[in-house]
Design an enzyme around this catalytic site. Structure first.
Site: not given
Ligand code: GUN
Length: 292
Positions: A98, A54, A121
Site C-alpha cells: 500500500q 481490499k 498493482d
C-alpha cells in the site's frame, strides 16, 4: 440534456460477480484458492481503510487475503525481507504494497523486489516500463487506471483518435492512465497544477480524466459539450450538515459538469469501487499465471 451517469458501483459489482464465479469454478476444478497479500507500513488512517476494504472484497469473492502490517519506523530491510518472504510463499499469488510508504523508505527499491508475476498493482518498474513502450506487454497494469479504461470502453463510443486530457501526473493514476490511453490510440495531453491555461487545454478534451486531488477545481464551463469525464479525485470537504462532518467531492464540480458532459462519473460511486474490482481481477489472473 444532462450527462449519462457512469455507475461505477454497478460496473464493479458485475466484475466482482464474474471473478467470484470464476474463482468458484476453479476451486471445483481442483485448482488452489487465489491469494492476495497486502503490505501496510505505518498508521495512515486512509491507507488502513483502503486495505481493510481490499481484504473484505477478497473474502466476498473467495480470494484468500493475508494482511501484513509493519510499524511506521520499520527499516528498509524489514520491508524488503517481508516482500521476499511473500515472493517465496506459494499461497500468495498477488502482493500489494500500500502506497504511500512512510518517509525514509525507498519505494522504488521495494516495488522492484516484488516478483513480476505477483505484481498485481502493476507498479514494478519493469511492468511500468513495458506499459510505456510500444510492442511490449506489461503482465499487470495499475488498478485505478485499468478501472478508468473499463469505464471509457463502455461509455465512449470510440477511444481511438479522440483528444484525451489527463489532469494529474502521479505514478499511481495520472501517468499510467495516460499511457493506457496512448495504447488505445487516443491523442493524449497530460496537464497538471503548473500547466498554463488549464481551462483552455481541458476544453479540447473529448475524454477527460482528472486525478489531482483538488476539490471541484474543474468547472462546468471547462468541459467540452458531450465529453466523457472520469473523475478520480476523492476529496474530503467540511460539511456541518453531515453526521461525520465532511462530504466527498471529486476534482470536477459535478453539478455544473453534468449539464455539459456526455457522460460523467459521480463521486462517490464512480471510479472508487472500480479500483478494488480490478485488483480482484488481477489477483485471479496472477493465480492463473501460477496454476494454469
Ligand atoms: N494508494 C492509493 N491507491 C493505491 C493503489 O491503487 N495501490 C497501492 N498499492 N497503493 C495505493
Amino acid at each position: 440534456m444532462p450527462a449519462s451517469i457512469i455507475d461505477g458501483t454497478e460496473l464493479a459489482r458485475q466484475i466482482r460477480a464474474d471473478v467470484a464465479r470464476e474463482v468458484s469454478e476453479r476451486l471445483q476444478a481442483g485448482k488452489p484458492q487465489p491469494g492476495l497479500a497486502t503490505v501496510l507500513v505505518g498508521d495512515d488512517p486512509a491507507s488502513h481503510d483502503y486495505v481493510r476494504s481490499k481484504h473484505k472484497a477478497c473474502n466476498e469473492v473467495g480470494i484468500r487475503s493475508f494482511g501484513n502490517e509493519l510499524p511506521a519506523n520499520a527499516s528498509q530491510k524489514e520491508v524488503e525481507d517481508l516482500v521476499r518472504k511473500l515472493n517465496d510463499d506459494p499461497e500468495v499469488n498477488g502482493i500489494l504494497v500500500q502506497l504511500p510508504l512512510p518517509k525514509g523508505l525507498d519505494e522504488e527499491r521495494i516495488l522492484s523486489l516484488i516478483d513480476l508475476s505477483k505484481d498485481v498493482d502493476g507498479f514494478h518498474p519493469i511492468n511500468v516500463g513495458r506499459l510505456a513502450q510500444k510492442g511490449r506487454e506489461p503482465l499487470f497494469v495499475p488498478c485505478t487506471p485499468a478501472g478508468c479504461m473499463v469505464m471509457l470502453e463502455k461509455y465512449c463510443d470510440r477511444i481511438e483518435g479522440k483528444n484525451a486530457v489527463v489532469l494529474g501526473r502521479s505514478n499511481i493514476v495520472g501517468m499510467p492512465v495516460a499511457l493506457l490511453l496512448v495504447r488505445a490510440n487516443a491523442t493524449v495531453t497530460i496537464c497538471h497544477s503548473r500547466s498554463a491555461d488549464l481551462p483552455g487545454i481541458i476544453r479540447q478534451a473529448d475524454i477527460l480524466v482528472t486525478a489531482v486531488g483538488r476539490p471541484e477545481m474543474v468547472r462546468g464551463d471547462w468541459i467540452k459539450p458531450g465529453a466523457v469525464v472520469i473523475d478520480v479525485g476523492i476529496n474530503h470537504v467540511d460539511d456541518a450538515t453531515k453526521k461525520r462532518g465532511y462530504r466527498l467531492v471529486g476534482d470536477v464540480k459535478f453539478d455544473e459538469a453534468v449539464e455539459v458532459a456526455g457522460a460523467i462519473t459521480p463521486v462517490p460511486g464512480g471510479v472508487g469501487p472500480m479500483t478494488i474490482a480490478m485488483l480482484l481481477k488481477s489477483t485471479l489472473y496472477a493465480s492463473k499465471l501460477a496454476h494454469g
